[in-house]
Write a protein that holds these residues in place. Sequence first.
Motif, PDB file in Angstrom:
ATOM      1  N   PRO A  95       5.891  -1.487   8.879  1.00 17.34           N
ATOM      2  CA  PRO A  95       6.512  -0.157   8.879  1.00 17.34           C
ATOM      3  C   PRO A  95       5.787   0.852   9.740  1.00 17.34           C
ATOM      4  CG  PRO A  95       5.519  -0.651   6.758  1.00 17.34           C
ATOM      5  CD  PRO A  95       5.466  -1.895   7.530  1.00 17.34           C
ATOM      6  N   SER A  96       4.447   0.797   9.770  1.00 12.57           N
ATOM      7  CA  SER A  96       3.778   1.821  10.568  1.00 12.57           C
ATOM      8  C   SER A  96       3.852   1.505  12.053  1.00 12.57           C
ATOM      9  CB  SER A  96       2.338   1.992  10.134  1.00 12.57           C
ATOM     10  OG  SER A  96       1.801   0.744   9.838  1.00 12.57           O
ATOM     11  N   LYS A  97       4.035   0.225  12.397  1.00 11.34           N
ATOM     12  CA  LYS A  97       4.241  -0.088  13.811  1.00 11.34           C
ATOM     13  C   LYS A  97       5.558   0.485  14.279  1.00 11.34           C
ATOM     14  CE  LYS A  97       1.426  -4.097  14.285  1.00 11.34           C
ATOM     15  NZ  LYS A  97       1.200  -5.406  14.829  1.00 11.34           N
TER      16      LYS A  97
ATOM     17  N   LEU B 236       2.022  12.603  -9.090  1.00  9.37           N
ATOM     18  CA  LEU B 236       1.589  13.977  -8.854  1.00  9.37           C
ATOM     19  C   LEU B 236       2.769  14.938  -8.896  1.00  9.37           C
ATOM     20  CD1 LEU B 236      -0.919  13.653  -5.898  1.00  9.37           C
ATOM     21  CD2 LEU B 236      -1.425  13.895  -8.315  1.00  9.37           C
TER      22      LEU B 236
ATOM     23  N   ILE C 124       0.843  -1.204   0.000  1.00  8.78           N
ATOM     24  CA  ILE C 124       0.000   0.000   0.000  1.00  8.78           C
ATOM     25  C   ILE C 124       0.869   1.242   0.000  1.00  8.78           C
ATOM     26  CG2 ILE C 124      -1.650   1.293   1.377  1.00  8.78           C
ATOM     27  CD1 ILE C 124      -2.792  -1.324   2.286  1.00  8.78           C
ATOM     28  N   GLY C 125       1.943   1.205   0.803  1.00  7.99           N
ATOM     29  CA  GLY C 125       2.862   2.346   0.807  1.00  7.99           C
ATOM     30  C   GLY C 125       3.462   2.584  -0.560  1.00  7.99           C
TER      31      GLY C 125
ATOM     32  N   PHE D  24       1.696   6.962  -6.701  1.00  6.53           N
ATOM     33  CA  PHE D  24       0.710   8.005  -6.910  1.00  6.53           C
ATOM     34  C   PHE D  24       1.311   9.374  -6.638  1.00  6.53           C
ATOM     35  CE2 PHE D  24      -3.199   9.923  -7.383  1.00  6.53           C
ATOM     36  CZ  PHE D  24      -3.629  10.577  -6.248  1.00  6.53           C
ATOM     37  N   ARG D  25       2.028   9.497  -5.518  1.00  2.99           N
ATOM     38  CA  ARG D  25       2.614  10.790  -5.189  1.00  2.99           C
ATOM     39  C   ARG D  25       3.697  11.182  -6.172  1.00  2.99           C
ATOM     40  NH1 ARG D  25       1.534  12.410   0.147  1.00  2.99           N
ATOM     41  NH2 ARG D  25       2.636  14.293  -0.412  1.00  2.99           N
TER      42      ARG D  25
ATOM     43  N   PHE E 153       0.854   4.172  -2.929  1.00  5.62           N
ATOM     44  CA  PHE E 153       0.750   5.601  -2.669  1.00  5.62           C
ATOM     45  C   PHE E 153       2.000   6.339  -3.102  1.00  5.62           C
ATOM     46  CE2 PHE E 153      -3.133   6.922  -0.968  1.00  5.62           C
ATOM     47  CZ  PHE E 153      -3.706   5.821  -0.370  1.00  5.62           C
TER      48      PHE E 153
ATOM     49  N   TYR F 209       4.857  17.469   7.097  1.00  6.42           N
ATOM     50  CA  TYR F 209       5.008  16.019   7.037  1.00  6.42           C
ATOM     51  C   TYR F 209       6.465  15.596   6.873  1.00  6.42           C
ATOM     52  CZ  TYR F 209       0.045  16.245   6.682  1.00  6.42           C
ATOM     53  OH  TYR F 209      -1.258  16.524   6.928  1.00  6.42           O
TER      54      TYR F 209
ATOM     55  N   ALA G 188       4.879   4.129  14.953  1.00  3.08           N
ATOM     56  CA  ALA G 188       4.021   4.303  16.126  1.00  3.08           C
ATOM     57  C   ALA G 188       4.781   3.957  17.398  1.00  3.08           C
ATOM     58  CB  ALA G 188       2.783   3.415  15.993  1.00  3.08           C
TER      59      ALA G 188
ATOM     60  N   HIS H 200       5.350   6.609  20.404  1.00  5.95           N
ATOM     61  CA  HIS H 200       4.733   6.382  21.711  1.00  5.95           C
ATOM     62  C   HIS H 200       5.773   6.276  22.808  1.00  5.95           C
ATOM     63  CE1 HIS H 200       0.520   5.995  20.819  1.00  5.95           C
ATOM     64  NE2 HIS H 200       0.786   5.257  19.775  1.00  5.95           N
TER      65      HIS H 200
ATOM     66  N   ARG I 119       7.953   9.750   5.479  1.00  6.76           N
ATOM     67  CA  ARG I 119       6.736   9.852   6.273  1.00  6.76           C
ATOM     68  C   ARG I 119       7.004   9.611   7.741  1.00  6.76           C
ATOM     69  NH1 ARG I 119       2.273   9.698   2.815  1.00  6.76           N
ATOM     70  NH2 ARG I 119       2.725   8.708   0.822  1.00  6.76           N
ATOM     71  N   ILE I 120       8.053   8.779   8.025  1.00  4.91           N
ATOM     72  CA  ILE I 120       8.274   8.443   9.432  1.00  4.91           C
ATOM     73  C   ILE I 120       9.641   8.924   9.891  1.00  4.91           C
ATOM     74  CG2 ILE I 120       6.703   6.519   9.517  1.00  4.91           C
ATOM     75  CD1 ILE I 120       8.856   4.669   8.827  1.00  4.91           C
TER      76      ILE I 120
END
Lengths: 76, 536
Positions: free
Chosen positions: B452-454, B83, B72-73, B79-80, B76, B148, B457, B461, B121-122
């Motif tokens: 990756p998003s974990k 753009l 999914i990353g 897509f970016r 996107f 971002y 996060a 945190h 992004r991270i």
Amino acid sequence: MDFRRVKEYFSWLYYQYQIISCCAVLEPWERSMFNTILLTIFAMVVYTAYVFIPIHIRLAWEFFSKICGYHSTVSN
Amino acid sequence: MANPGGGAVCNGTLHNHKKQSNGSKSGTGTKNGIMKEAQQNGKPHFYDNLIVESFEEAPLHVLVFTYMGYGIGTLFGYFRDFLRNWGIEKCNAAIEREEQKDFVPLYQDFENFYTRNLYMRIRDNWNRPICSAPGPHFDVMERVSDDYNWTFRFTGRIIKDVINMGSYNFLGLAVKYNESMRTIKDVLETYGSGVASTRHEMGTLDKHKELEDLMAKFLNVEAAMVFGGCLILSDELNHTSIVLGARLSGATIRPFKHNNIQDLEKLLRDAIIYGQPRTRRAWKKILILVEGIYSMEGSIVNLPQIVALKKKYKAYLYMDEAHSIGAVGPTGRGVREFFGMDPDDVDVYMGTFTKSFGASGGYIAGKKELVDYLRVHSHSAVYATSMSPPIAEQIIRSLKLIMGLDGTTQGLQRIRQLAKNTKYFREKLKEMGFIIYGNDKSPVVPVLLYMPSKVAAFARHMLDRKIGVVVVGFPATPLAEARARFCISAAHTREMLDTVLEALDEMGDLLHLKYSRHRKSALPVLNDEMNFELDD
């Protein structure tokens, strides 16, 4: 009280979904785009299932019963 | 221990030196005595150290979700990029200029794509500026990003007293100024802060000589250099710096599977039987390149078996002890002592002073001929300035502390505290159900996060709870195996570790990180206590 627990559970579930599908690191507009696309696909799947599955099951049932019926008439 | 010679030399930069090191020192007699004693004590625990190294595989659904997340990353990302290419969105990344568009593209490979679209992004979880000494607690400067993570700005606030689980501060020697550092202040006053010359010219101070003698005594050493017509067998997970250096040497390199003795033996046999690729002549030298502790896995090299292989096939062994010097072994002398082996078994020892000693620079140790050759022929002895005197003094001070030469047992206590902390931390993490890699005795603890998003996060945190962790993702680790790497320090108290463990427990539940299938299994208590009963 129970309502709050349920709400918390759902919000945890939504958070899990966001984490697993990388929505947590996407920008807000990307997130809404992704959610929209996913919901659209899901809605189409549900609609297709609703419209077509009963008919398919009925046809399959008729097909198989005809075979078994033919088989039984032949064996007779 | 027939050969009392050998020297160790060190410098401000890695790998090079030039100094007349005194081969036979006054301490030879004691040196041999200490060595024999360690050998005798070492024999029994050598067999206990054939240990538990676990590299548990994640459950299948985790891997599926990880790849799905990356997919999914990537979508996107495309897509970016689209753009940005069509000018609908402003491009903040590096792109080629208009005039260069017809040349070979610079930014189209996967690494750049990954950096632009996923890493950015991270990115706020890495390169966090700190504003205090990297001791067990440190202060982090707070920064936010309005666009971002393309640019950051500091809010001016400081997050104080963050627990430091990321610095390589194994013995807790990287702290603020305290009274024991007075010798460094004196050295700074006497020698100044810079040397302003290379080793070959006028940059060799008596401080350097003192440091080199002390280091040789510490490691108990006395070599193979690699020329053309030589073969290097390197572990597949060796650090990039080692791999680059090996490539620069011009030898042929063949990787073997991580810590896999059968694979190494097969490569050795093939090399000896078939010789060089086209001419079929014998290899002049075969060098096995391993690390003491691998920084991303936390595993310890299987030294006894590699040394047995090396002796059988007459190869040479080079060991990079960057993470293990000062951190493992009953008296902190590294992996060789951890397994209780003879110092002559390893031909070249290399290490750094940045980790356990709290300074900068590195060393190479081995036989005297090797070191003398390096003193004369190495590039940085000729061209780079030598180590700064206060840093040399800090290393001397740390060495004296570890070896017990300053009269206290503080060094030994720190090493034992580190071992205790490591054991406690690893046990608790295993009980909670996290997947951890590496040897049970290694102070580098990677906790697998996979998605990756974990990763993002988790790091965010933990900082909110005032714990600073290092998370590692794609180019440094395989794509699907992102992890958080904890570095235990002797300066961590039990309360700090408990705070961290509690936070990890909550994180594990919140982010669903407890993948291990062996939760709450009763671990057999290994005979670790035996290792530390040296008489002192």
